[in-house]
Write an enzyme that holds these catalytic residues in place. Structure first.
Site, PDB file in Angstrom:
ATOM      1  N   VAL A  63      -4.907  -8.691   3.867  1.00 56.45           N
ATOM      2  CA  VAL A  63      -4.857  -7.746   4.997  1.00 56.45           C
ATOM      3  C   VAL A  63      -5.893  -6.620   4.870  1.00 56.45           C
ATOM      4  O   VAL A  63      -6.243  -5.990   5.866  1.00 56.45           O
ATOM      5  CB  VAL A  63      -3.447  -7.127   5.192  1.00 56.45           C
ATOM      6  N   ASN A  89       4.038  -5.818   7.284  1.00 60.43           N
ATOM      7  CA  ASN A  89       4.965  -5.688   6.148  1.00 60.43           C
ATOM      8  C   ASN A  89       4.268  -5.721   4.781  1.00 60.43           C
ATOM      9  O   ASN A  89       4.782  -5.132   3.829  1.00 60.43           O
ATOM     10  CB  ASN A  89       5.992  -6.835   6.239  1.00 60.43           C
ATOM     11  N   TYR A 154       1.102   5.633  -2.851  1.00 59.76           N
ATOM     12  CA  TYR A 154       2.049   4.899  -1.994  1.00 59.76           C
ATOM     13  C   TYR A 154       2.627   5.814  -0.903  1.00 59.76           C
ATOM     14  O   TYR A 154       2.695   5.439   0.267  1.00 59.76           O
ATOM     15  CB  TYR A 154       3.163   4.341  -2.883  1.00 59.76           C
ATOM     16  N   ALA A 155       3.016   7.034  -1.306  1.00 57.58           N
ATOM     17  CA  ALA A 155       3.585   7.974  -0.328  1.00 57.58           C
ATOM     18  C   ALA A 155       2.550   8.300   0.750  1.00 57.58           C
ATOM     19  O   ALA A 155       2.879   8.354   1.941  1.00 57.58           O
ATOM     20  CB  ALA A 155       4.043   9.250  -1.028  1.00 57.58           C
ATOM     21  N   ALA A 156       1.285   8.486   0.341  1.00 56.23           N
ATOM     22  CA  ALA A 156       0.233   8.797   1.315  1.00 56.23           C
ATOM     23  C   ALA A 156       0.132   7.678   2.349  1.00 56.23           C
ATOM     24  O   ALA A 156      -0.004   7.936   3.553  1.00 56.23           O
ATOM     25  CB  ALA A 156      -1.101   8.990   0.604  1.00 56.23           C
ATOM     26  N   THR A 157       0.231   6.430   1.878  1.00 56.18           N
ATOM     27  CA  THR A 157       0.107   5.313   2.827  1.00 56.18           C
ATOM     28  C   THR A 157       1.325   5.234   3.740  1.00 56.18           C
ATOM     29  O   THR A 157       1.195   4.951   4.929  1.00 56.18           O
ATOM     30  CB  THR A 157      -0.049   3.945   2.112  1.00 56.18           C
ATOM     31  N   LYS A 158       2.506   5.490   3.194  1.00 58.13           N
ATOM     32  CA  LYS A 158       3.715   5.321   4.005  1.00 58.13           C
ATOM     33  C   LYS A 158       3.892   6.466   5.015  1.00 58.13           C
ATOM     34  O   LYS A 158       4.448   6.269   6.091  1.00 58.13           O
ATOM     35  CB  LYS A 158       4.939   5.141   3.103  1.00 58.13           C
ATOM     36  N   ILE A 187      15.432  -1.459  -1.629  1.00 63.96           N
ATOM     37  CA  ILE A 187      15.871  -2.811  -1.317  1.00 63.96           C
ATOM     38  C   ILE A 187      15.584  -3.676  -2.540  1.00 63.96           C
ATOM     39  O   ILE A 187      14.508  -3.562  -3.139  1.00 63.96           O
ATOM     40  CB  ILE A 187      15.054  -3.365  -0.108  1.00 63.96           C
TER      41      ILE A 187
HETATM   42  P1  NAP Z   1       7.135  -7.865  -2.227  1.00 62.94           P
HETATM   43  O1  NAP Z   1       8.354  -8.656  -2.490  1.00 62.94           O
HETATM   44  O2  NAP Z   1       6.262  -7.461  -3.369  1.00 62.94           O
HETATM   45  O3  NAP Z   1       6.249  -8.644  -1.150  1.00 62.94           O
HETATM   46  C1  NAP Z   1       5.019  -8.151  -0.739  1.00 62.94           C
HETATM   47  C2  NAP Z   1       4.369  -9.175   0.152  1.00 62.94           C
HETATM   48  O4  NAP Z   1       3.087  -8.673   0.554  1.00 62.94           O
HETATM   49  C3  NAP Z   1       4.121 -10.505  -0.545  1.00 62.94           C
HETATM   50  O5  NAP Z   1       4.389 -11.534   0.371  1.00 62.94           O
HETATM   51  C4  NAP Z   1       2.638 -10.466  -0.877  1.00 62.94           C
HETATM   52  O6  NAP Z   1       2.122 -11.783  -0.806  1.00 62.94           O
HETATM   53  C5  NAP Z   1       2.106  -9.657   0.301  1.00 62.94           C
HETATM   54  N1  NAP Z   1       0.843  -9.006   0.037  1.00 62.94           N
HETATM   55  C6  NAP Z   1       0.564  -8.110  -0.938  1.00 62.94           C
HETATM   56  N2  NAP Z   1      -0.720  -7.726  -0.852  1.00 62.94           N
HETATM   57  C7  NAP Z   1      -1.249  -8.378   0.214  1.00 62.94           C
HETATM   58  C8  NAP Z   1      -2.529  -8.405   0.808  1.00 62.94           C
HETATM   59  N3  NAP Z   1      -3.544  -7.665   0.336  1.00 62.94           N
HETATM   60  N4  NAP Z   1      -2.738  -9.197   1.897  1.00 62.94           N
HETATM   61  C9  NAP Z   1      -1.726  -9.958   2.369  1.00 62.94           C
HETATM   62  N5  NAP Z   1      -0.505  -9.981   1.852  1.00 62.94           N
HETATM   63  C10 NAP Z   1      -0.266  -9.203   0.774  1.00 62.94           C
HETATM   64  O7  NAP Z   1       7.467  -6.515  -1.465  1.00 62.94           O
HETATM   65  P2  NAP Z   1       8.759  -6.029  -0.636  1.00 62.94           P
HETATM   66  O8  NAP Z   1       9.602  -5.241  -1.547  1.00 62.94           O
HETATM   67  O9  NAP Z   1       9.363  -7.151   0.135  1.00 62.94           O
HETATM   68  O10 NAP Z   1       8.078  -4.972   0.356  1.00 62.94           O
HETATM   69  C11 NAP Z   1       7.663  -5.325   1.664  1.00 62.94           C
HETATM   70  C12 NAP Z   1       7.286  -4.052   2.398  1.00 62.94           C
HETATM   71  O11 NAP Z   1       8.399  -3.151   2.438  1.00 62.94           O
HETATM   72  C13 NAP Z   1       6.148  -3.267   1.747  1.00 62.94           C
HETATM   73  O12 NAP Z   1       5.319  -2.705   2.738  1.00 62.94           O
HETATM   74  C14 NAP Z   1       6.859  -2.179   0.984  1.00 62.94           C
HETATM   75  O13 NAP Z   1       6.051  -1.055   0.789  1.00 62.94           O
HETATM   76  C15 NAP Z   1       8.030  -1.897   1.920  1.00 62.94           C
HETATM   77  N6  NAP Z   1       9.178  -1.264   1.280  1.00 62.94           N
HETATM   78  C16 NAP Z   1       9.864  -1.915   0.286  1.00 62.94           C
HETATM   79  C17 NAP Z   1      10.969  -1.282  -0.285  1.00 62.94           C
HETATM   80  C18 NAP Z   1      11.768  -1.947  -1.355  1.00 62.94           C
HETATM   81  O14 NAP Z   1      12.675  -1.291  -1.881  1.00 62.94           O
HETATM   82  N7  NAP Z   1      11.524  -3.204  -1.702  1.00 62.94           N
HETATM   83  C19 NAP Z   1      11.347  -0.010   0.139  1.00 62.94           C
HETATM   84  C20 NAP Z   1      10.620   0.610   1.147  1.00 62.94           C
HETATM   85  C21 NAP Z   1       9.542  -0.027   1.707  1.00 62.94           C
HETATM   86  P3  NAP Z   1       1.190 -12.462  -1.899  1.00 62.94           P
HETATM   87  O15 NAP Z   1       1.313 -11.626  -3.155  1.00 62.94           O
HETATM   88  O16 NAP Z   1       1.701 -13.846  -1.990  1.00 62.94           O
HETATM   89  O17 NAP Z   1      -0.143 -12.401  -1.287  1.00 62.94           O
END
Ligand code: NAP
Length: 246
Positions: A63, A89, A154-158, A187
């Site tokens: 992305v 996402n 991370y906070a800056a991006t969010k 989560i």
């Molecule tokens: P995750 O399990 O680590 O999954 C991240 C996904 O993003 C993977 O599918 C990864 O795919 C993909 N990805 C990473 N870098 C990428 C890139 N440069 N281009 C395309 N795809 C990319 O993370 P998650 O916990 O589900 O988090 C998903 C979103 O929710 C994120 O934006 C995170 O900041 C946000 N969030 C999560 C939490 C939490 O507690 N988990 C809380 C608040 C917000 P590949 O590595 O296969 O490419």
């Protein structure tokens, strides 16, 4: 089925919240696009969906690289003829306290979480504006509302994602496109699996519900915002965080 026949793209749908969401979107009748960086990871989720009889396309793109994003969006448009729903996402972390954070840690997180959202949002907005309809959902975080120790980058991006959401809602509303953000709390996914147990326990303790969330909790919020039930909702940030207050 609340989003029947809609074409739904979820970036980063090979694991965690993204994977649960693409599965949920398919269950709700959408034609889905699995998006990740590696073909093998994408194929696993595509095959699961195909086995369940769902209509699915897989794309591989980083992305943070606009050329890769534009070719992926063109591939989706050629295959399905439209893009109705985009969930931005994909996201990463590279944590360190301010005084220890390296330039590389800062730049990497900005490139994926901020520029990646911009790249995908811009490419999809052009397609959606042309068809005069669409929904964009940007994934922020509680950290994008309250900040967090050790997460300057991370906070800056969010926080930035919320700024883009509100700006795009204003720019795209008259073109039939709704734009909202979801701010998940903590989560249980691979991302949180990297966190120390004591931080996770502390997060549980801060929620009035005393629990961490599951990917499906966020997927359910996405489906609501993507569906016509949310036709009067734009520019908002929906917190799905168990009431956590930092
Ligand atoms: P995750 O399990 O680590 O999954 C991240 C996904 O993003 C993977 O599918 C990864 O795919 C993909 N990805 C990473 N870098 C990428 C890139 N440069 N281009 C395309 N795809 C990319 O993370 P998650 O916990 O589900 O988090 C998903 C979103 O929710 C994120 O934006 C995170 O900041 C946000 N969030 C999560 C939490 C939490 O507690 N988990 C809380 C608040 C917000 P590949 O590595 O296969 O490419």
């Amino acid at each position: 089925m609340r989003i029947k026949d809609k074409v739904a793209v979820v970036t980063g749908s090979t694991s965690g919240i993204g994977k649960a969401s693409i599965m949920k979107f398919a269950e709700e009748g959408a034609k889905v696009v699995v998006w990740g960086r590696t073909e093998e990871e994408v194929e696993v989720v595509v095959n699961d969906l195909k086995a369940a009889g769902k209509e699915v396309l897989g794309v591989t793109a980083d992305v943070s690289v606009s050329d890769e994003v534009n070719s992926a969006m063109n591939k989706i448009k050629d295959h399905y003829g439209t893009i109705d729903i985009l969930v931005n996402n994909a996201g990463i972390t590279a944590d360190a306290q301010l005084m220890k954070m390296t330039e590389d840690q800062f730049d990497k997180v900005i490139a994926v979480n901020l520029k990646g959202v911009y790249n995908c949002g811009q490419a999809a907005a052009k397609i959606m504006a042309e068809q005069n309809s669409g929904v964009i959902i940007n994934v922020s975080s509680v950290v994008g509302i309250y900040g967090n120790f050790g997460q300057t980058n991370y906070a800056a991006t969010k926080f930035g994602v919320i700024g883009m959401t509100k700006t795009w809602a204003k720019e795209l509303g008259r073109k039939g496109v709704r734009v909202n953000a979801v701010a998940p709390g903590f989560i249980v996914t691979e991302m949180t699996a990297k966190m120390p147990e004591k931080i996770l326990d502390a997060m549980k303790g801060k929620s009035p519900l005393g629990i961490l969330g599951e990917p499906i909790d966020i997927a359910n919020a996405f489906v609501y915002l993507a569906s016509n039930e949310a036709k009067f909702v734009t520019g908002t940030v929906l917190s799905v965080d168990g009431g956590v207050v930092l």
